[in-house]
Structure formats: structure tokens, C-alpha cells
Design an enzyme around this catalytic site. Sequence first.
Site, PDB file in Angstrom:
ATOM      1  N   GLY A  92      17.161 -35.018 -36.386  1.00  0.00           N
ATOM      2  CA  GLY A  92      16.818 -34.225 -37.559  1.00  0.00           C
ATOM      3  C   GLY A  92      18.078 -33.788 -38.275  1.00  0.00           C
ATOM      4  CG  HIS A 109      12.448 -18.579 -31.401  1.00  0.00           C
ATOM      5  ND1 HIS A 109      13.471 -17.744 -31.788  1.00  0.00           N
ATOM      6  CD2 HIS A 109      12.466 -19.619 -32.271  1.00  0.00           C
ATOM      7  CE1 HIS A 109      14.081 -18.261 -32.839  1.00  0.00           C
ATOM      8  NE2 HIS A 109      13.497 -19.409 -33.158  1.00  0.00           N
ATOM      9  CB  ILE A 148      16.346 -26.087 -33.107  1.00  0.00           C
ATOM     10  CG1 ILE A 148      17.674 -25.765 -32.402  1.00  0.00           C
ATOM     11  CG2 ILE A 148      16.237 -25.347 -34.421  1.00  0.00           C
ATOM     12  CD1 ILE A 148      18.908 -26.162 -33.201  1.00  0.00           C
ATOM     13  CB  ILE A 197      18.424 -26.654 -39.185  1.00  0.00           C
ATOM     14  CG1 ILE A 197      17.538 -25.478 -39.591  1.00  0.00           C
ATOM     15  CG2 ILE A 197      19.235 -26.302 -37.940  1.00  0.00           C
ATOM     16  CD1 ILE A 197      16.435 -25.167 -38.596  1.00  0.00           C
ATOM     17  CG  ASP A 222      16.449 -36.567 -40.368  1.00  0.00           C
ATOM     18  OD1 ASP A 222      15.221 -36.836 -40.360  1.00  0.00           O
ATOM     19  OD2 ASP A 222      16.889 -35.429 -40.621  1.00  0.00           O
ATOM     20  CG  ASP A 249      14.943 -14.714 -31.777  1.00  0.00           C
ATOM     21  OD1 ASP A 249      14.693 -14.756 -32.999  1.00  0.00           O
ATOM     22  OD2 ASP A 249      14.311 -15.366 -30.923  1.00  0.00           O
TER      23      ASP A 249
END
Length: 355
Positions: A47, A216, A156, A52, A73, A189
Amino acid sequence: MRSSIIRSVESTLRRGRSVVSPSGDHLLRRSFTSAAPLPERKVAILGAAGGIGQPLSLLMKLNPLVSKLALYDIAGTPGVAADVSHINTRAEVAGYMTEDQIGEALEGSDVVIIPAGVPRKPGMTRDDLFNINAGIVKNLCTFIAKYCPNALVNMISNPVNSTVPIASEVFKKAGTYDEKKLFGVTTLDVVRARTFYAGKAKVPVADVNVPVVGGHAGITILPLFSQATPASNVVLSADEITALTKRTQDGGTEVVEAKAGKGSATLSMAYAGALFADACLKGLNGVPDVVECTFVQSSVTELPFFASKVRLGKNGVEEVLRLGSLSDFEKQGLESLKPELKSSIEKGIKFAKEN
């Protein structure tokens, strides 16, 4: 100017955060700067051309622990790879864009980072992302099981509370599952909790550490401000702790709304992802006492997966640390988050088994 920026980022990634002992004490910050050559380490990003993925690719290219960087990707990867490859740092960069190339991208990887999937938009919860991202994650993990079953996998893609269980089931089916090598990246976080706490407590943000446990998403995110270090001369009220907790839980929504529908938390997530990947690489390289919060298979609570402090090492998870002493507010938050986190975990497992 440019070289000083690169040196600064490289230094930050070498240092990472303050290393924390089981008791929560800060130890000396460590950098992997021995006279011996750095080990060869390959990192793959699945990705890599996304919101991101692109800044994450940049940050991993700047990391001196990375010798090979594979970017994958479904579109745009050659351009991202060419762009990043021009940066004069150690990592050799290669870009891949089709499924028949993903094997080459993954083979030999020590760490695989997965930011693939669709981002959150205004009014969209992490659960809304599930139907799309669950399928993407399942597919990618099938390739990981085939081509680099021993890699540390940094998840992620949201909703992490469900995508990590999906990955575990895919790896179990393939016979490659190792609970020590699958991580849900909850570092953002922690980054938010540190930043927000430092502002209220009037302490230097670079020195702050705040454990964040649970999951999360929303109320499953539980920052343990009672364990925040360093100690502050500013005594925070119960209302201030409640507000800080709420802001940490709603940090993603804050960014989505601020971007007015044009994006989500991409830059801060890339930074957090790079920090956690750096910690994984340090652990693999034998740096001692590397401790980060992350969502892993766990017996800390009755739930099968849970985010808490984890000591990282040459095999991935060396030890899942206990929660420590909690305030009454945090104890209540812990009990409140369990039903939602349990439901998200079960949703992921069910998806993986039925699809």
C-alpha cells in the site's frame, strides 16, 4: 539545509522513544551505532502509493537500519519508488505494482508493513471500513504466508481490532501463524497521548511516555495517564484526564473533520508506523529493552488480542507486559472497552473463516 533535515530524521528514528523497563522506568535512549556493520534488513510496504504509504516509504528510506525497501501497491508504485530511490541513504528501493510481482516484493522481507486499504471519511467509523479493508488484508496476508512466513507483520490497515484477527486466521490456515510476529500498530494512539498530555502537564513533549492499552478504535483506546512519565508539577483534574482520554480516542475523527473530507490521519500515522517499524528492526538486531505498545495475541485480559506494552526482540514479541497499577477511572475504562473490542475481534475471525 536538506542534509541537516535528513540527519535529524535519521537520528530520531535511530533513537526511537525512550526505552522503558517493565517497571516503567526510563532507561538510556539507545542508538544502534556499534562499530560492526549494520545487518542487512529488508522492509516491504504493502500500500506504498497511498496517503499513508508514501510518507511511510519516505521515512523508512531515511531509516539507516533498512538495507532494502520494497514498495508494493496496485497503482502508482513505480513513480513513488523512483522518487524515493533518489534519496541518498542506505536502502535500495524497488517498486512493484501487479500481483505477479508481489512475491518478489515480499521474498526475504524481515518486516512487512500493511497500510493498504481505503481511508476513513467524514461520518465513517472504522467499522464502515471493514467490508472493503477486510478483503484486502486477507488477500495480502495470503501472499505473506506464501512468500515471507517468518517476517514481522505490522498491521496498519483499519479496523486494526478486526484486521489483526483476520491475519491470524489466514496464517493459521496456511500453517505459518506465529503469535510473536503479528502486530497491530497502535503507536499513533501513543503519539497522540504523549502530545496531548505534554501540552496539559507542561512537560517537554520529547521526554513524555504514556502507555495506551486496549484496542485501536474509539472507546477501546485507553491511555494510562496515571502512568505517564516524567512526573509533572501540574496536577491534572479528573475532568482534564477525562478530556485528554476523549481527545486521544477521537484523534482520528479530529483530523478527518479538520481535513473537511479530503483526507484522514496520513502523516501522523506514517510517523507512528515508522516509529514502530524502527522498534521492530532494533529488536531483530538485538538492541535490548525495546518496549512499545502494540495490539497482539495476549493473555493480559480474557480477550484473545489486546494492546499493551510489549518487549521486542530477535523473535518479535519477547514478552507481553502486565498493565500495572490503574486508576479507578482507567479500571472503569478497561471494563467498558471489553465488549466492543471482543465484538470487533470476533467479527474479524468470523470473516476470515467464512470468506
